[in-house]
Write a protein that holds these residues in place. Sequence first.
Motif, short mmCIF file in Angstrom:
data_model
loop_
_atom_site.label_atom_id
_atom_site.label_comp_id
_atom_site.label_asym_id
_atom_site.label_seq_id
_atom_site.Cartn_x
_atom_site.Cartn_y
_atom_site.Cartn_z
N ASP A 524 -0.09 -6.26 -8.14
CA ASP A 524 -1.17 -7.62 -8.32
C ASP A 524 -1.15 -8.08 -10.07
O ASP A 524 -1.63 -8.90 -10.34
CB ASP A 524 -2.18 -7.73 -7.67
N TYR A 559 -2.72 -6.86 -0.99
CA TYR A 559 -2.09 -6.93 0.11
C TYR A 559 -2.93 -7.33 1.13
O TYR A 559 -3.95 -6.61 1.26
CB TYR A 559 -0.98 -5.91 -0.01
N GLU A 563 0.93 -6.34 5.32
CA GLU A 563 1.85 -6.07 4.10
C GLU A 563 1.73 -4.36 3.73
O GLU A 563 2.75 -3.77 3.56
CB GLU A 563 1.58 -6.91 3.26
N LYS A 564 0.59 -4.01 3.74
CA LYS A 564 0.33 -2.54 3.37
C LYS A 564 0.90 -1.75 4.33
O LYS A 564 1.50 -0.81 3.98
CB LYS A 564 -1.09 -2.30 3.29
N GLU A 567 4.57 -1.64 4.30
CA GLU A 567 5.28 -1.07 3.18
C GLU A 567 5.16 0.45 3.29
O GLU A 567 6.05 1.33 2.95
CB GLU A 567 4.58 -1.47 1.78
#
Length: 905
Positions: A524, A559, A563-564, A567
């Motif tokens: 970020d 996130y 998303e976390k 990934e």
Amino acid sequence: MRQEERLVKKEFYESIISENETRHPIEVLGEMFAEESKQDVPELTSIRFAQGEVYYHYKDFEAAIMKWENVHNEMEPWAQKNIGDAYLELGFHSMAEEIYKAIATDSTVLNTEVSLQLISLYIEENNHEATVDMIKKTVQMNPDYPNVTKIARAYFEEHQDWMNAIELAVNEAIRTESLYWFEILKDYVEKNITTFISPSYFNEALATLYKVDQLYFEKLIVALWKSYQTEANYLQWVREFNELFINIEVQSFEKWRNLSEVYQETYFSFINGNYFIKDLTSLVPLLLTNWLKIAHDDHMLFAASSILSWNDLFPASIRTETIHAAESLLAKADKTMDQLEYLLALFDSIMKWAKSHQLEVSSKLQWFVRELIDFDTQHILVTGFDGRGKTTFVQSFLSDVLPNRLSNHIVVAKDDEKSELKVISNHKINTFAPSEDKVVTEEAIIEWKSPSPFLKEHSIALIDTPALNGPKRSAVFDALYLADTLLFMLDVNEPFSENEISALLQLKEQVPNTPFHFVLSKMDTIYSQQKAASLIEETENKMRVYFPNAKLSLFSANYSSKEKFDEFSKLTDQPNDEFTSLRAERLVYYVRESITYLLQQRLKIENDLVDAIHQNEDLLAKLNGAINQLGDVKNEQIYLIKNAYQTIIEKVRQKMLKNIPFQLQQSSDFITENSDFRKIHLELNEEMNKRVRHYIQSTILPDFYEKMSQWIEEAEGEFHQSQIYLNELAGSFNQIYGEEILNLSCDFQVIDDWRRDSDRFTNSVQLESVNILLRHTPSQVIMKSTNKLLGAFSQNKAMLSNRYKKFVETEDYREVAELITNKLLLPFELFEQSLERDINLFFKNPETVLNKAVTDTENIISENRENLEQMKENPELYQDPLKLFKLKLRQYEWMMMASDIREYA
């Protein structure tokens, strides 16, 4: 039929009678005797011998004897033997024995037959010693003679004379090389009746059997081996046989499955911790060498790896050619093994051994092993440098927040319906509620359980570590071998610093087979997509240099959960065969660590014993000092309390000796002119006693009671001071003990007893009347006579009254006062004599407790010294089993190397 056979059966007469003769032999032989007698030089010996045989068969033994006694040619020895047989039939044993022993002949058959008859004779007489002796001589003289060895064996077995039975079987087996006798010997072995015999006794028989029949050789060896297993001479058997077997050339086509299995069982029993290494070093190399040369295909892997692992721990103990053979065979061995089963069995045996020896088993190491065998859970270790967002990353997959106090510890986060915190140290495992603020020791592992849908769905346990560049970086290596996968956190603004690469290479060196993946955090902070892409590419390029198979994932605290999770999912590997092998590899590490931990415990135990001895010696000195101090306190109390009491008694005594004479002198006012002087001495004596009693009851005893009460209060005060001192003393000792061991309470019942005695002595004292005026002093005798003489004359009463008063007022009453005082004070003086005993009773419990503490401490010191001495004198009791556990672990590693060689090939 040969002549000797006819003589043995007493059928010689048939050889001189025509085969076609139908008449009775007695008749025929009689005629032959008559005809021969007519000759000039008759030859009657053979006929007499034959007649004796016929008479014998018809049980006319006396007639037979008479005939045989007249035989004097070459048949005379046989005739003598037959005479002995006849006497034996008649029951004349001594005569038969004498005749048998007198026979002299070169005939082996005759000598054998005589011996057999003597054997029968001795058996009938129950003469075991003579029977055995004659059997042995007969077997030695003519073992091939029909039934000789059969009779010998039957007799020995019937009388359970196993030594001679075994000796017969062994000797005949060697002599005849017949499987018949080896079968008999094997039967004896399987019945466990050969175990008392030294193993070397069978060497020649075994060597003979190998030449005769290798298959039966193996059967007999296995039987002997198993029979000796539970005997004291078992190790001797193993040594003796292997020294014999090493010199036997074994052919490659021979199969030895059963013996190979015995070798394997024996070797593993030797290294299970029940034997000292000093007893094995002379046995095992030869044992393993022989095992290798006959190892069955099923045992080849174990035999070869056993040799190589033994050689690793005890170099040069096995010949070089054997080592080379083992290496060659190891590559050819095709038997697979269950790696985890082997390692878990080894770990379990280590744990059992430790517990049986009252040794602390590391709870942390046991926890690690349990985690490794949980194949339903994948352990992912997350590490990195400080400030890289490691904890934030881990926390993003958990529902409950990890407490800040755990940041310096290894934390293993798992999914569970209920939140729970376990603190796992070497010494114990404690479970707490997450809200409990408990101190966690530095070396502990934290198991954190809380609801986590992501961890549950993927069956993952996340391992959070302290920062690799922080003060607790060494803790990372504690959990490194638990990881199935390692995730290294990188800062997107400074990925792969030189320090990070150095740390990564150190980790990789420790666990080269563990998959390494990377997480690029703080995404970020990069606002440009182009710059982000460039940084990602740069990071991947650096990553490929050192970790070409690694994966890279992106992470930002901003996130979304999806998303976390997406990934993170890139980095998770599905369990496979390599996963299982990796777990086995990790298990090797923890098994080795367990052995190291127990070796450290050995040193710690010795140091603890030394410290305990010194501490208890200091404690013993303090306890003895306390006993001496208690003795001083007690003696001081005895002196003070007794002295105070004696002072009271003496004051009362002096007061009574002073005032009682005065009271008696004052009794003169009892005399008046109207007194009856004939009885005045009696009345006055009674009055004096009355006044003395009144004085004692009204003055002495109240005063005495007051003084006693004050004395008891002062004594009680002294006792309380002593108790305070003893309570402080007990407190100081209990602080040393770490628990409430000593209770030095005194017995205050003594004070209550004194108060009771004081009340009893000073209340309701019954004083008997004392003879005051009726004693036989000269003045009293004169006064008594005067009373009788003048009592009748009234005109003399005034004068007599004055005389009496003057006598009473001037009389010496000291003796009377002392008598009364002594009577009154007698119980008080007896009480004084018991004071020392009572004070001793007051201090009895503290003395008993301290003396017991001294005895207990002396016993602890003695026991600790004995244990320490034993540990120093016999370090092998502890070290040998652990060294053998290392040997087993090394053997596993050799077997795994064999698997790797086969896979590579």
